[in-house]
Structure formats: structure tokens, C-alpha cells
Design a protein around this motif. Structure first.
Motif, PDB file in Angstrom:
ATOM      1  N   GLU B 152       0.869  -1.214   0.158  1.00 43.87           N
ATOM      2  CA  GLU B 152       0.156   0.012  -0.082  1.00 43.87           C
ATOM      3  C   GLU B 152       0.920   1.229   0.215  1.00 43.87           C
ATOM      4  O   GLU B 152       0.277   2.471  -0.056  1.00 43.87           O
ATOM      5  N   GLY B 203       3.347  -0.454  -3.653  1.00 45.49           N
ATOM      6  CA  GLY B 203       1.958   0.245  -4.036  1.00 45.49           C
ATOM      7  C   GLY B 203       1.179  -0.467  -4.892  1.00 45.49           C
ATOM      8  O   GLY B 203      -0.009  -0.082  -5.212  1.00 45.49           O
ATOM      9  N   HIS B 424      -3.663   4.865   1.861  1.00 44.06           N
ATOM     10  CA  HIS B 424      -4.477   3.836   2.014  1.00 44.06           C
ATOM     11  C   HIS B 424      -4.771   3.022   0.803  1.00 44.06           C
ATOM     12  O   HIS B 424      -5.083   1.474   1.289  1.00 44.06           O
ATOM     13  N   GLY B 425      -4.459   3.234  -0.173  1.00 41.13           N
ATOM     14  CA  GLY B 425      -4.512   2.796  -1.568  1.00 41.13           C
ATOM     15  C   GLY B 425      -5.663   2.418  -2.309  1.00 41.13           C
ATOM     16  O   GLY B 425      -6.936   2.957  -1.746  1.00 41.13           O
TER      17      GLY B 425
END
Lengths: 467, 467
Positions: B152, B203, B424-425
Motif C-alpha cells: 500500500e 503500492g 490507504h490504496g
């Protein structure tokens, strides 16, 4: 334009896109400079050079290149050291020199947005006028461009404290396959909305698309710096002092290494006495910050470490002129070494604690192959430029045995936990050595990536990866 | 294992790879926890959960998943806030909790090598014992894992000065499609040998492969810090002070924002008086470094700025206990706000100068939709968590109108130069909003990338990108 009757048909299309004056064909007085960069001894002729002035033209050029299956070779300042900007497979050299505007210096958010053709030093000076700082500082900063820096993920001496180009790239506009203009990232310190695309383009040597706009993070300009030059009685001691300084909690903004032969080359090249040229090696150490007392304390800690390595007789610059003297010394290393004779520069990088093994190992390998070698570079980063000199070697030996010696150097580098390029890139000349650093699976996945983003293979083919 | 007669045939293959004890099937006492994370109100059941203990087992699992066309959902501590670790399409949850060894703390080169299942706080404490520092500090550090942080690109309050997870990831071992184990990067501060593959995985939410080993850069642990809490009479003033502090050349290691409703929520949740809960907003400001006089000077500069914003009556911590008091306040914000009622947290990020517009705009949008909203977060990064509270809203309005309100918030965020997730993604819950931030061309190129690395679509399908 000249000699219209022998030109390929697509030259007329080029002219419609960028205008005739933006096209440089063989025979034009400007043509020659686009056939070379600063890599030793290479020359490749494109079919045409184009100098577009905006992203829309580049989008059309990409579509044309895809239609005609023409290699499109993006080029910045032409200062590359791995042949990345050369038209090794013909096609079109796409010079970004006219996309050279600084679009915005955002003093509130500490970002600058520029076009790729901006000269790095121009960018540095423009933001410094506002009290801001763009730290990456490649040796060629006076003539290289920020676009080229992104293509090669340029570094320089300040990387130890401040990182390299990639650490400042937060947003990119890129013309992709199909001529689409994509925006990745932006003026955001945090972003996990999709993959980290800007970082995929940094260091990709123009093989995935054409960058047309760049947003870089800035930091506040440090107010003070302290610079010193420390002489050592052996290469090992100089290299071993590096991790010890860091272990004491001091993070210099530069920690550079030059061995004696390099000092002597500078002495010869500049026809002047060079400080400490009678010693085995020197370290150039600089600290910076906003608090003079803090810097003085750091210099004291460094001096203590140096004393442990019998390098107490260091030269601490007391004036700006003395700082400049020290940096002039360092900055002239490349040119001085390269002026000796035919040479080949290798851009080795290892974890910094392995520096003694690297430098001594490179000397041992070169001596076995009858090569002279001079090493200097960014000791704090473990990034040492090894200049292999032809000296008395025959042309035949130089041509045939040099690749063997380089392979040995790279195998040593990789065995020490390092890799084959720290900041110069793979480009054209290092491709053959990449399998020393990466496995077939690792190269394979990068090739799949390349094909996914450039299915027609027009973006700088024959660079960065083996075929 | 139980209920063998109803199990798919591949369960037996799983058992051969990881052993029966490493498999958790529906009905097992541990199963339930793998169906959820810390995103509001989600529950998805995988067909099996596996807890392998090494990369070789993971290589075999990837081959099995590809053969059976089974989704493989990597999972760390299960603390995600966008549903990234949930088996939204069934298949296998691949928990990395048993790959939890710290393999090496390299004190000479300032790197740590770990397995992905190491708890972030465990890693932080282990390196701090050696005088080293791993700065990324997500709120869930006591239970999240470093592998999840990489998935993330986790941030936290120290990102302003020290960056986020991506800034520390220098090497990764990854199991790729086909079960190949690739090594990208390593203990090298500079590396341009091939594409910047480690950053592609940071990510990427487990959608490109399974990370099995991680090499992180460390820095020297700063010796001192100063912490203060500054009260403001308006949200605008609090937000506007942020760029002014930075413009004075001070780079705080934390610059956090909490609005009054958040302070009151903490007060209610902890049943105690909270400092400055009668004021419109507070900033928590911390500076750190190795020189106390330098920190004192920075605190003085900050105090001057605060005076300009009528926030002179700030509380400067004089003891470690007072620092802890301030940080306890900040750290309890999330839980306090979430304990009020049903909520939905959005992770907006903008250039920090646009914070006033963001916070006021979010309030305006929410008030129009009849939603209560409480904002707090990382003001220095422009990264504000907006908690939308159901309060008195009907279930129907909450269900049907909330996505509309969120879309409006995200359109505002993007119009301010921001994006829809800072730390937070995208995971499962934000996918539908991604087209607000990225164009079809931008999403398309990321999808091509995904397909190139995961041709059979087994790595966490239905995450990060729209279908």
C-alpha cells in the motif's frame, strides 16, 4: 532540408508536423552533433533529427513513427555516458532542446514543473533564487537536461544525503504508444492511486515513451556548508573511513573519493600543483545545514574519525574560495583522466563497506589484463567510476580483451552486492553486460514490460535491455 | 482439515506444498479473521487460507494457482483500509505471517533485510536498538507488516521530512508469474541497471507478484526531538500556517492536523479532557535532529509563525511524558472517530497549500448531502483523512447517496491538484472512483502492465485497477 529527391516519403510528413526548420537532415551543419554523445568513440547517424516544440507535435511524431516503424530516439543535452541518446538503429533522433521552459516554481508546495529540455544548472539556479534547492547534481549539469537526467536517473555527489533524480520526480507527462498523452503523479507527496508510474519512467532511457513535462520536489536551500579534503596513506584506509563517518551519525552531503593517480592526472592536466597529490588517496567531505554550530560539531566528529585513520592533517576550507578550490579539483577529475589516452569508463556501484574490495579488486584485474586504471567517485554511495586506460596496449588487445576485463570487473562488482551501473545507465554500450547483473527471468520480465508499453518497438530500440 | 469429501481437488496439492497444518479452511477457528481487514464492513470468504513459510513454497503455490486459475491474495497484518487483502473473488488467501524473520541489520551500509511478515514496529525497534532509524510509521505499526506497507506504500506522520515506504525500498525478491523468483535492486544507493522494478511493486497491492524478501534503507536515528501542539481559531488559519512554516526553512518531522470535532470525539472516547478542545483546530508539530540548539532555534521560528496566525498560546512539551501525551492524542484520533457510528474513511491528498479549500470544501459537500464529517491527518503532506459519519442518515440514503458524495469529494480533490488516495490504496473499495483521478489512457497503460506481469490474472484480481 536538401536533396529532396532521395528522402524517404515520411520526411514530408515530419515537416508537416514540426515545420521544415525543425528538421535536421544529414548534411545540415547541425547534424553531426546529434550523431554522438559523451560516450567514448561512438557515432551513429539517424535518418533525421527533429526538434519539436510541444507535446502535441510529439504525439503526432509518435503516431508517425509507429505507422512507419521508425525508431524514435529521445535526446536531451547529449551528455550521456552509455550511448543512450544515439540512433544505433537509425530512425529519428527526437531532440527535446526546444521544450526548455520552466513552467512553475511553486514556493508554497516546494515543487517545480519544467519541460524536459531545461538545462539542469538553469533549473538549479532558478529555484535557488527562491531559496529552494534541487539537489541532484550530475557532473555535466551545465549542459545536460533534466529530461536526460530522468532517462538515466542521474546522481552526482550529493546523492548520499539527498538521493538521486528518482527521489525528486513526483509527476510526469508522457507521450505513450499510440500517441496518447498521459499524466502520472503530480504535486503530491503521497500517492497510491494506481501503480507508481513516474518511477517506471525514471531510468528507462526513453524506451517506454517520451517525457514532455516533469514535476520535481524541491527542499529548502541549506544555508551553510563546510568542506574538507582528507589525505590517506592507503586506498583501504580512505575507503574504510567512509562507513565510520556515517556510523557516528553524520550524514555528509558529499563524500567523494579520488586516488593518487587521479590527483596526478589533474595536476598534469591543469599544469599546477594539486593538494595531497603525494598521498595514496583523498576524501572530499562536505556537510551542510541551517545551523553553523551543528555543522561545526559535525566537522569535529569527522575530524575525530579521520584521526583514527591517520588522516588528521586534513585541509578544512575556511573561505568560499577554498571550497571552490576543493570542488574544482573534484570536478576536473573526469576531464583530466580522460585526456590521458583512449579510455573506457565503468560506473560500478557496491554497498559502501565493500569499497576497499572493489577498488583493490579492480586494480588487480586491470593489472592482470595489462590495463591502467584510475578510480574516483562517490564513495558515500559506493559508486566508483573506474577509468580503464589504453596506455601502451595494442589496438588489438584493447579491442578484444577489454570486454573480457570489463566482464571480470562487473562480476566482481556483482559478487560484492553491487551492480554494473550506478548513474550512467545501460544505454547501448552496457547491454551486453546486463546478464552479469540480472537473471534471464529478471531480464524477461523487463522485456515483457517494454513490449506492453511499446508494442511496436519504436521507443529507443536497442537500449537498456538485451534484445 | 475437515470435510474432505467436499473439497476441491487442488486442496490436496496445497497440502503437499505447505503441509496440512499450514492450511486454514472454512470452519477452522482461525478462518474468520482472514475474511476481513480494517476496512469498514467488508467480509469475503476465500476457498482456503495458506500460511507458507518460505519462498520456495510460494513459487509452487503460484504455479498451482496458475494451473487452476485460482486468485492468490497476498495478506500481511490485515490492517488495510481499502480491502486490498480480501478474497473478493474467492481463491486462496496467501498469508505471509510466517515469513517473519529479520534477516540482516547491516550497520555499515544502513540497510535492513527482512521477510514481508515482520511487524513494522518490530522492525523499527530492532533497528533503533542499533542506533538506526526506519522512519515510515503507519498508525497500525503495532500490527501491520512491512509487506503490507509495501503493498500500500504506507505513509504516516513522519512522511513530510522522511518520505513514505517507497523511499526506503531498495531491494525486493518477488515470486513472479510462472513461479520464477526474481531479485530486483539491493543494498545499492544508486542503480540504473534495468528498469526501476522495486518501485513498480511498491503500492501495487499484490497485483503483480508476491514479495518474499525486502531490503530497506535506514538512516541514523535522530537523537532529539521537540513536540508542540498549537491551537487555532479557524480551520483556514491552521491549514494556512503549514506552508508558512516550511517557507521559513524548517522541515518538521510531523505536521499533523486535527479539527475540533475530532478533539471532541477523542474527549468522548477517552472520557477525559483534551487540551484545546474548545478551539477550531490544532496542529501537532514535531522537529527532530542531533543538535539541541538547532532544534531550539527551529521551535523559535515555528513559534514566530504561529504568532502570526494567532496561535501563540501553544503547548510545548517539556518532558517525554508530555510528548507522549500529545502523540497519544493524535494516535487515538482514528479509533475515537470510528467509534461514533457507521463511517466511511476517505484518504484525500492535495498540494499542502490547497488544504483550506479541501477541508472547507469537504465540509460543504457533506453538509449538502446531510453527512457529518470529521477531518484529521498529515497536514504537511496535504494528506487528510475525511471520516464520513452516518449519524442520523437512513440506511437507504447512506447506501445510495454516499457514493455520490464521495465522488464529489474526490472530484474536488482532483480539481485541487490532488488524488483519491495518499496512503490507504485503491484496493477493492476505491476502484470505482479511480476514473476520477486517471484518464482511460492512463488506466489502460496500467492494465497492460498488469497483464504483462500477470498474464493469467491470478495475483489479487479485482484490486487496484478497474476491470
Amino acid at each position: 532540408m536538401s536533396d529532396v529527391q532521395h528522402q524517404p516519403l515520411w520526411i514530408a510528413d515530419l515537416a508537416r508536423i514540426v515545420g521544415e526548420r525543425a528538421i535536421v537532415l544529414p548534411g545540415h551543419e547541425d547534424f553531426e552533433k546529434y550523431t554522438q554523445d559523451e560516450t567514448e568513440n561512438l557515432r551513429f547517424c539517424p535518418q533525421a533529427v527533429i526538434r519539436p516544440e510541444n507535446a502535441i507535435q510529439i504525439q503526432q511524431l509518435v503516431r508517425l513513427a509507429e505507422r512507419e516503424h521508425l525508431p524514435l530516439v529521445p535526446r536531451g543535452g547529449g551528455t550521456g555516458l552509455s550511448g543512450g541518446a544515439l540512433a544505433t538503429r537509425g530512425g529519428i533522433v527526437l531532440s527535446l532542446e526546444r521544450l526548455n521552459r520552466i513552467l512553475e516554481i511553486d514556493e508554497q508546495n516546494f515543487f517545480v514543473t519544467v519541460e524536459p529540455g531545461v538545462i539542469t544548472q538553469t533549473l538549479q539556479e532558478a529555484v535557488e533564487e527562491k531559496g529552494l534547492f534541487y539537489p541532484p547534481d550530475p557532473a555535466s549539469r551545465g549542459s545536460c537536461t533534466i529530461g536526460g537526467n530522468i532517462a538515466e536517473n542521474a546522481g552526482g555527489p550529493r546523492a548520499l544525503k539527498y538521493g538521486v533524480t528518482k527521489d525528486y520526480v513526483y509527476g510526469l507527462k508522457v507521450v505513450l504508444s499510440g500517441g496518447e498523452l498521459a499524466t502520472f503523479g503530480g504535486k503530491r507527496l503521497k500517492d497510491v492511486s494506481g501503480y507508481n508510474m513516474p518511477q517506471l519512467f525514471v531510468g528507462s532511457e526513453g524506451t517506454l515513451g517520451v517525457v514532455t513535462e516533469i514535476t520535481l520536489k524541491l527542499i529548502a536551500l541549506p544555508r551553510y556548508r563546510r568542506t574538507l579534503l582528507a589525505p590517506f596513506d592507503s586506498i583501504e584506509r580512505a575507503a574504510a573511513a567512509v562507513p565510520d563517518i556515517m556510523a557516528r551519525g553524520v550524514l555528509p552531503c558529499a563524500l567523494e573519493f579520488l586516488e593518487q593517480d587521479c590527483l596526478k592526472a589533474i595536476e598534469a592536466h591543469r599544469s599546477m600543483h594539486v593538494r595531497f597529490s603525494d598521498r595514496a588517496a583523498v576524501l572530499l567531505i562536505e556537510v551542510d545545514g541551517n545551523h553553523e554550530t551543528a555543522l561545526d560539531a559535525e566537522i569535529e566528529i569527522i575530524a575525530e574519525v579521520l584521526e583514527n585513520f591517520s588522516a588528521a592533517d586534513c585541509f578544512i576550507a575556511e573561505t568560499t574560495a577554498q571550497q571552490t578550490e576543493i570542488w574544482d579539483l573534484r570536478r576536473s577529475a573526469g576531464e583530466a583522466v580522460k585526456s590521458i589516452c583512449a579510455y573506457k569508463e565503468e560506473d560500478t556501484v557496491v554497498p559502501r563497506s565493500r569499497l576497499p574490495e572493489l577498488v583493490l579488486g579492480v586494480h588487480e584485474i586491470c593489472s592482470r589484463w595489462g590495463l591502467r586504471v584510475i578510480c574516483y567517485g562517490h564513495a558515500g554511495d559506493g559508486n566508483i567510476h573506474c577509468n580503464l586506460l589504453k596506455s601502451g596496449l595494442s589496438d588489438e588487445k584493447w579491442e578484444h580483451e577489454l570486454p573480457e576485463a570489463i566482464s571480470e570487473i562487473f562480476r566482481l562488482t556483482v559478487s560484492l552486492g553491487g551492480t554494473i551501473s550506478g548513474e550512467h545507465g545501460i544505454g547501448h554500450v552496457q547491454r551486453r553486460y546486463l546478464p552479469i547483473a540480472l537473471s534471464p527471468a529478471e531480464i524477461g520480465v523487463e522485456q515483457r514490460l517494454k513490449t506492453a508499453l511499446d508494442p511496436l518497438g519504436i521507443f529507443n530500440p536497442g537500449k537498456a535491455l538485451p534484445d
